[in-house]
Scaffold this motif. Structure first.
Motif, mmCIF file in Angstrom:
data_model
loop_
_atom_site.group_PDB
_atom_site.id
_atom_site.type_symbol
_atom_site.label_atom_id
_atom_site.label_comp_id
_atom_site.label_asym_id
_atom_site.label_seq_id
_atom_site.Cartn_x
_atom_site.Cartn_y
_atom_site.Cartn_z
ATOM 1 N N GLY A 50 22.379 50.409 47.617
ATOM 2 C CA GLY A 50 23.509 51.256 47.950
ATOM 3 C C GLY A 50 24.647 51.121 46.952
ATOM 4 N N GLU A 51 25.749 51.801 47.256
ATOM 5 C CA GLU A 51 26.902 51.809 46.363
ATOM 6 C C GLU A 51 27.848 50.660 46.697
ATOM 7 O OE1 GLU A 51 27.599 53.743 43.743
ATOM 8 O OE2 GLU A 51 25.585 54.578 43.986
ATOM 9 N N PRO A 52 28.342 49.961 45.658
ATOM 10 C CA PRO A 52 29.331 48.904 45.901
ATOM 11 C C PRO A 52 30.568 49.491 46.576
ATOM 12 C CG PRO A 52 28.516 48.813 43.639
ATOM 13 C CD PRO A 52 28.020 50.100 44.222
ATOM 14 N N GLN A 53 31.198 48.694 47.397
ATOM 15 C CA GLN A 53 32.394 49.163 48.088
ATOM 16 C C GLN A 53 33.568 49.264 47.119
ATOM 17 O OE1 GLN A 53 33.502 48.338 52.317
ATOM 18 N NE2 GLN A 53 34.822 46.808 51.366
ATOM 19 N N ASP A 54 34.351 50.321 47.263
ATOM 20 C CA ASP A 54 35.557 50.517 46.456
ATOM 21 C C ASP A 54 36.499 49.328 46.693
ATOM 22 O OD1 ASP A 54 37.980 51.291 45.351
ATOM 23 O OD2 ASP A 54 37.819 53.361 46.045
ATOM 24 N N PRO A 55 36.944 48.653 45.630
ATOM 25 C CA PRO A 55 37.861 47.509 45.805
ATOM 26 C C PRO A 55 39.110 47.874 46.596
ATOM 27 C CG PRO A 55 37.051 47.589 43.551
ATOM 28 C CD PRO A 55 36.588 48.844 44.212
ATOM 29 N N LYS A 56 39.540 49.116 46.483
ATOM 30 C CA LYS A 56 40.725 49.532 47.234
ATOM 31 C C LYS A 56 40.449 49.525 48.740
ATOM 32 C CE LYS A 56 42.595 52.332 43.459
ATOM 33 N NZ LYS A 56 42.972 53.699 43.007
ATOM 34 N N VAL A 57 39.213 49.845 49.111
ATOM 35 C CA VAL A 57 38.833 49.793 50.526
ATOM 36 C C VAL A 57 38.821 48.342 51.001
ATOM 37 C CG1 VAL A 57 36.998 50.253 52.195
ATOM 38 C CG2 VAL A 57 37.498 51.925 50.388
ATOM 39 N N THR A 58 38.306 47.437 50.152
ATOM 40 C CA THR A 58 38.309 46.011 50.488
ATOM 41 C C THR A 58 39.733 45.517 50.708
ATOM 42 O OG1 THR A 58 36.304 45.652 49.177
ATOM 43 C CG2 THR A 58 37.636 43.708 49.690
ATOM 44 N N CYS A 59 40.653 45.945 49.858
ATOM 45 C CA CYS A 59 42.061 45.562 50.024
ATOM 46 C C CYS A 59 42.606 46.082 51.354
ATOM 47 C CB CYS A 59 42.901 46.111 48.869
ATOM 48 S SG CYS A 59 42.518 45.404 47.259
ATOM 49 N N ARG A 60 42.300 47.352 51.656
ATOM 50 C CA ARG A 60 42.781 47.933 52.908
ATOM 51 C C ARG A 60 42.250 47.164 54.114
ATOM 52 N NH1 ARG A 60 40.545 50.591 56.569
ATOM 53 N NH2 ARG A 60 38.680 51.143 55.379
ATOM 54 N N ARG B 149 43.398 46.938 38.305
ATOM 55 C CA ARG B 149 42.989 46.703 36.917
ATOM 56 C C ARG B 149 41.482 46.472 36.777
ATOM 57 N NH1 ARG B 149 45.588 41.523 37.980
ATOM 58 N NH2 ARG B 149 44.090 39.801 37.688
ATOM 59 N N GLY B 150 40.740 46.671 37.859
ATOM 60 C CA GLY B 150 39.290 46.575 37.807
ATOM 61 C C GLY B 150 38.744 45.170 37.776
ATOM 62 N N ALA B 151 39.544 44.205 38.191
ATOM 63 C CA ALA B 151 39.095 42.810 38.214
ATOM 64 C C ALA B 151 38.351 42.522 39.517
ATOM 65 C CB ALA B 151 40.283 41.864 38.070
ATOM 66 N N GLY B 152 37.547 41.438 39.510
ATOM 67 C CA GLY B 152 36.827 41.043 40.720
ATOM 68 C C GLY B 152 37.765 40.467 41.766
ATOM 69 N N LEU B 153 37.417 40.682 43.028
ATOM 70 C CA LEU B 153 38.254 40.216 44.138
ATOM 71 C C LEU B 153 37.716 38.968 44.809
ATOM 72 C CD1 LEU B 153 38.931 43.627 45.961
ATOM 73 C CD2 LEU B 153 40.153 42.652 44.016
ATOM 74 N N ALA B 154 36.580 38.461 44.354
ATOM 75 C CA ALA B 154 35.858 37.442 45.113
ATOM 76 C C ALA B 154 36.684 36.195 45.390
ATOM 77 C CB ALA B 154 34.575 37.059 44.382
ATOM 78 N N GLU B 155 37.330 35.638 44.378
ATOM 79 C CA GLU B 155 38.058 34.388 44.584
ATOM 80 C C GLU B 155 39.277 34.590 45.471
ATOM 81 O OE1 GLU B 155 36.920 31.450 43.940
ATOM 82 O OE2 GLU B 155 35.151 32.446 43.132
ATOM 83 N N THR B 156 39.950 35.726 45.321
ATOM 84 C CA THR B 156 41.100 36.015 46.183
ATOM 85 C C THR B 156 40.643 36.255 47.617
ATOM 86 O OG1 THR B 156 42.149 37.065 44.265
ATOM 87 C CG2 THR B 156 43.186 37.419 46.397
ATOM 88 N N ASP B 157 39.515 36.929 47.764
ATOM 89 C CA ASP B 157 38.907 37.146 49.081
ATOM 90 C C ASP B 157 38.625 35.795 49.740
ATOM 91 O OD1 ASP B 157 37.346 37.848 51.263
ATOM 92 O OD2 ASP B 157 36.249 39.403 50.183
ATOM 93 N N ASP C 46 45.395 43.894 45.611
ATOM 94 C CA ASP C 46 45.780 45.234 45.170
ATOM 95 C C ASP C 46 45.901 45.289 43.654
ATOM 96 O OD1 ASP C 46 45.881 46.491 47.664
ATOM 97 O OD2 ASP C 46 47.939 45.822 48.035
ATOM 98 N N GLU C 47 46.522 44.253 43.074
ATOM 99 C CA GLU C 47 46.701 44.210 41.621
ATOM 100 C C GLU C 47 45.342 44.085 40.918
ATOM 101 O OE1 GLU C 47 49.242 40.879 41.043
ATOM 102 O OE2 GLU C 47 50.978 41.813 42.003
ATOM 103 N N GLU C 48 44.462 43.236 41.462
ATOM 104 C CA GLU C 48 43.144 43.056 40.858
ATOM 105 C C GLU C 48 42.322 44.333 40.936
ATOM 106 O OE1 GLU C 48 42.613 38.257 41.797
ATOM 107 O OE2 GLU C 48 41.882 39.751 43.225
ATOM 108 N N ALA C 49 42.407 45.018 42.067
ATOM 109 C CA ALA C 49 41.660 46.262 42.228
ATOM 110 C C ALA C 49 42.167 47.321 41.252
ATOM 111 C CB ALA C 49 41.787 46.763 43.665
#
Length: 237
Positions: A179-189, A135-143, A130-133
């Motif tokens: 296509g369009e990249p997925q919204d990081p907030k959706v990935t968090c959800r 501030r616009g940071a990548g989520l890959a490593e946390t994922d 949530d914090e990374e999303a």
């Protein structure tokens, strides 16, 4: 004696003698006598086994049982996937579907059985997403850490290595997706939904959450055309 036969006999020697990773193999003259083969034949067989990670040749010291890692599998899987993609095959999609099938099958076993300590860690990882999303940071490593922690309770070392192999292979051969990249907030959800489902012991809900998590990537891969192998890859999924 054929090179393949020599390799198989050396592998059998390791198994029969219960040799662990790092244990020394018989010396080269001893292997020549044991196998009834020439020096060159033995050396070629050992080189082939070293390429597979089965043995490790330390020049000046001898030959030892290798680390038995999945690194050669990762290399082969990555090469096969990217080569197929540039031939116009849907190899990236096939790899994603394989990973999805593995995780969907595993998550149902975990529902309601994840240790409290792991649940706390998973909560922290989703909070970090949530914090990374935000501030616009990548989520890959946390994922990646989330999925590793999720299945840790199964206490299966081989399984952990296989999942890491899938992850590494896919991300090393990723392409610019359509296509369009997925919204990081959706990935968090989606990750919060996976966690809530396994915490509550709801296996069907957990399986559906995993499928949804992979759905956006699958849809984008389905519409992606192969690009030049010289294209730089900047996106992680």
């Amino acid at each position: 004696m054929a090179a393949r036969d020599l390799q198989e006999r050396i592998k059998k020697l390791i198994i029969d003698r219960r040799l662990a990773s790092g244990a020394p193999l018989p010396t080269e003259p001893e292997l020549m006598e044991y196998l009834g083969a020439s020096r060159n034949s033995v050396r070629e067989a050992l080189k082939a086994l070293q390429a597979m990670g089965i043995v490790e040749i330390r020049h000046g010291f001898g030959t030892y049982v290798g680390p038995m890692s999945l690194a050669p599998m990762i290399e082969g899987l990555a090469f096969r996937t990217v080569a197929g993609h540039y031939r116009g095959e849907d190899s990236l999609l096939q790899l994603l579907e394989l990973r999805e099938a593995v995780e969907t099958g595993l998550v149902s076993r975990l529902a309601g059985r994840i240790p409290d300590a792991d649940l706390v860690e998973l909560d922290g990882l989703v909070d970090r997403m949530d914090e990374e999303a935000a501030r616009g940071a990548g989520l890959a490593e946390t994922d990646r850490a989330f999925h590793a922690t999720l299945y840790r309770g199964l206490d299966n070392v081989l399984l952990s290595e296989v999942l890491e192999a899938f992850w590494d292979a896919f991300h090393r051969v990723r392409t610019d997706l359509g296509g369009e990249p997925q919204d990081p907030k959706v990935t968090c959800r989606q990750h919060r939904e996976i966690l809530d489902a396994v915490r509550s012991g709801d296996s069907p809900r957990a399986e559906e959450a995993i499928r949804e998590h992979f759905g956006n990537i699958r849809a984008r891969l389905s519409t992606t055309a192969p690009r030049s192998p010289h294209t730089r890859h900047n996106e992680r999924v």
